[in-house]
Design a protein around this motif. Sequence first.
Motif, mmCIF file in Angstrom:
data_model
loop_
_atom_site.group_PDB
_atom_site.id
_atom_site.type_symbol
_atom_site.label_atom_id
_atom_site.label_comp_id
_atom_site.label_asym_id
_atom_site.label_seq_id
_atom_site.Cartn_x
_atom_site.Cartn_y
_atom_site.Cartn_z
ATOM 1 N N ARG A 373 29.033 77.843 -53.775
ATOM 2 C CA ARG A 373 29.737 79.080 -54.148
ATOM 3 C C ARG A 373 29.755 80.085 -53.004
ATOM 4 O O ARG A 373 30.694 80.876 -52.865
ATOM 5 N N ALA A 374 28.724 80.059 -52.151
ATOM 6 C CA ALA A 374 28.631 81.008 -51.052
ATOM 7 C C ALA A 374 29.787 80.858 -50.062
ATOM 8 O O ALA A 374 30.116 81.813 -49.341
ATOM 9 N N TYR A 375 30.431 79.675 -50.010
ATOM 10 C CA TYR A 375 31.591 79.518 -49.144
ATOM 11 C C TYR A 375 32.756 80.394 -49.594
ATOM 12 O O TYR A 375 33.655 80.699 -48.796
ATOM 13 N N PHE A 376 32.749 80.779 -50.859
ATOM 14 C CA PHE A 376 33.814 81.636 -51.387
ATOM 15 C C PHE A 376 33.365 83.093 -51.526
ATOM 16 O O PHE A 376 34.111 83.916 -52.054
ATOM 17 N N ALA A 377 32.165 83.400 -51.065
ATOM 18 C CA ALA A 377 31.582 84.715 -51.324
ATOM 19 C C ALA A 377 32.396 85.849 -50.737
ATOM 20 O O ALA A 377 32.385 86.971 -51.257
ATOM 21 N N ALA A 378 33.105 85.617 -49.633
ATOM 22 C CA ALA A 378 33.863 86.683 -48.979
ATOM 23 C C ALA A 378 35.294 86.789 -49.492
ATOM 24 O O ALA A 378 36.081 87.601 -48.992
ATOM 25 N N LEU A 379 35.660 86.005 -50.486
ATOM 26 C CA LEU A 379 37.037 85.948 -50.980
ATOM 27 C C LEU A 379 37.509 87.312 -51.481
ATOM 28 O O LEU A 379 36.724 88.104 -52.013
ATOM 29 N N SER A 380 38.800 87.560 -51.315
ATOM 30 C CA SER A 380 39.409 88.762 -51.909
ATOM 31 C C SER A 380 40.809 88.413 -52.398
ATOM 32 O O SER A 380 41.410 87.435 -51.941
ATOM 33 N N TRP A 381 41.293 89.221 -53.307
ATOM 34 C CA TRP A 381 42.651 89.078 -53.837
ATOM 35 C C TRP A 381 43.480 90.264 -53.373
ATOM 36 O O TRP A 381 43.548 91.285 -54.060
ATOM 37 N N PRO A 382 44.108 90.184 -52.216
ATOM 38 C CA PRO A 382 44.933 91.307 -51.758
ATOM 39 C C PRO A 382 46.186 91.468 -52.608
ATOM 40 O O PRO A 382 46.548 90.575 -53.385
ATOM 41 N N GLU A 383 46.819 92.613 -52.449
ATOM 42 C CA GLU A 383 48.098 92.817 -53.124
ATOM 43 C C GLU A 383 49.110 91.786 -52.642
ATOM 44 O O GLU A 383 48.946 91.172 -51.571
ATOM 45 N N ALA A 384 50.184 91.593 -53.409
ATOM 46 C CA ALA A 384 51.218 90.648 -53.014
ATOM 47 C C ALA A 384 51.738 90.990 -51.622
ATOM 48 O O ALA A 384 51.898 92.168 -51.274
#
Length: 806
Positions: A373-384
Amino acid sequence: MPATLLFLAMALPGLAHQIPVNPASGLNFDQDVLPLLREHCFKCHSHASGKSKGGVMLDSANALREPGESGLAPIEKNPTTQSLLLKVIHREEGLPAMPPTKPLAPEHTAILTRWVEAGAPWPAVNTPQVSSTKARKPGQITNEDRKWWSVQPLAQASISKPTLTRQNPIDFWVLEKLLANQIKPAEAADPALWLRRVTYDLTGLPPKPDAVTSFLANCSSGKISTQERARVVDQLLASPGFGEKWGRLWLDLVRYADSDGYRADEFRPNAWRYRDWVVKAFNSDLPYDQFIRLQLAADELEPGNLENAPALGYLRLGIYEYNQRDSAGQWDTILDEITDVTADSVLGLGMACARCHDHKFDPILQRDYFALRAYFAALSWPEATPAVNASTMSEYNATMARWRAANQDKLNKLEEMEKPARKKARDGAIEKFPPTTQTLLKSETSNLSPRDRQVRDLAWRQVDYEYDHLENHFPAGETREKWRNLKLELDATRPKSPEMMSVAADIGPVAPPSQFMRRGKSEAVEPATPVLLDRLPPPIVTSRQSSSGRRAALAQWLTRPDHPLTARVAVNRIWASLMGTGFVSTTSDFGTLGDKPSHPELLDLLANDFMCQGWHLKPLIRQIVLSEAYGRSSSHPQEAACHQADPENRLLWRGPFRRLTAEEIRDSLLVAGSMLDKTIGGPTVDATKNRRSLYLPAKRNNRDLFLASFDAADGVISTPLRQNTTTVVQTLLLANGALTTRAAAGLANHAGDGTPPIRIERLFLTALGRPATPAEISTTSDFAGGTGLQDLAAALLQSNAFLYLD
């Protein structure tokens, strides 16, 4: 050290077998010792209970001599040393007392003491029943775990039977298994049935009547030549329908949907771009390893590549609740879900159970879960973000600047009118959050840690939601009306915005710290792959200017050519889709709770070839559908005997047999009625547009009734294989539904010219993909005129011959 156990031996046959008295101790193991271990020890220290408190197992001779978490074994191998087991049952000071509740009766303590002093003999007759597996200590895996078949390197399979003369290697291995089990396979399928089977399997659509007629004309004495089969398969693989059919299988697996889920189930207007990217990837035969890497890390591996940016839609498929006030908890759920789906779909390992504790059965540790899961720890969902190239975007910006200059006074007036409404919208949204989240929403993002920025960004979406519904925050009356009119006036001349897409990114080059709770304590964890796969070199993480580089490292590790799972899992899925069941029937579970492969040598042979051919799917699919195993009839003259020997057809004594999927049924009805619009790609459309079902809105809660009734995936959980139910609702939808009525009318109209036999022949060719038999023509000739033809068409479209592939 731990204590008490209960019922292992009670349920195991053979333990009542009388063992002679041990001369060294004067004890009978079954009568004197085993009952005490059962009653006081096995509840916390046995394989049957699933517990090994303190890392100790007491249900076998080997387990008794394995060190626990303290580093000491219950029975020391050195006979001169007093064993730990005796110390704890005698309740020596400084050691945990066992059993923990109350002391053993003196006579019971004496029995165990004599047994231990005699060397703790464990009769061999009991050993296999009690435990043949070395105990697994908390936080560790054993050497036995490392021997599990699916994590071994791919075997270099070879053809071992010189008497077999088949050219396709698949048929060597399948026939070898059949001969070993004394089963004779079914004959080849009827040519028309084979053509219908392979056309649906490769495109999800029925064969065209002209294609059926031409194909049968090229068959000699009911036999299909190898060249003719290959010609048909190559044509189907090149069809645009191939990507639509096989893309749908992948979308099921990654739980694609056009909506958020939960109660509101808000529509996602840009989700379709990921769907179209998947379809294009299959049609262009994008190598599977690249297909996986781009979905996980296109932004890190190919920054600025507009063509592959939609692949990141994979990371945006998580369920989202627009009014969830626990933003921190919701973000954790999103990260959990992408971890689970990646493990399921790529590795074929169900890791979700390890989220709360070491997996009870598979050698997957809780630390493994959170390290992945730590491989995805920095993930973000920016605006379109814009889905257009830099030149188009530059042109739009210039046009927008000119428009702003020409309308600056009106824009200033609009901004002034909106100020109080925006403040009301923002304050109203923020005050609904807990105090800690309110603080984040009121803070400058530059002052926040990466984790706090992730939580804030997710929470701020609710503020943006209120901004999008700003009219609700104006007081009713003249002010609202003036604002609305001014906005409409400006919107009438505003340049059209560029097309947008939903992508993913990292919050920055530094990832938030990862940790998990174990026994009430928080433990830090760095990115790592499961210990079970540690024979592979660990991924090398290289941070980028704006991202952590973790997802790219994971993507590269997953697609290593020496990875034991990725190619095996992919090949097994392809086989299952074409043959009805996989070599491993549990296609998303290659762990110890899953099935073992029916043809392990063939699985590894195909997986090796798959990688050697550049991870291309089309050659693999071509090889399978051109095999004799795939081309066999789905019926067998000795059906009962074969079914008795192999009820699930794991040995492939007959060809595949399945019901059409929900999408195939709907699309085939449209084809039958000459209504199908074959336009490829684009935004979702409603059902009245007669596009392929792939392009209908895939909403998680408000599902299409027809597709849901025929078991379409729900987009909520990963769906490796569809369920096939039979319900009254299905019957009613086909019998009384508007779609069947329209399809039957179109089919009857298409077949309306010519003599009755010709009309009936057209109906059968179009609806069932084969010519009508003389008996069928004779039986149905009375329906060949007037409304009877439409009734006959409707009957065919509801028949099992239409709904199932032989």
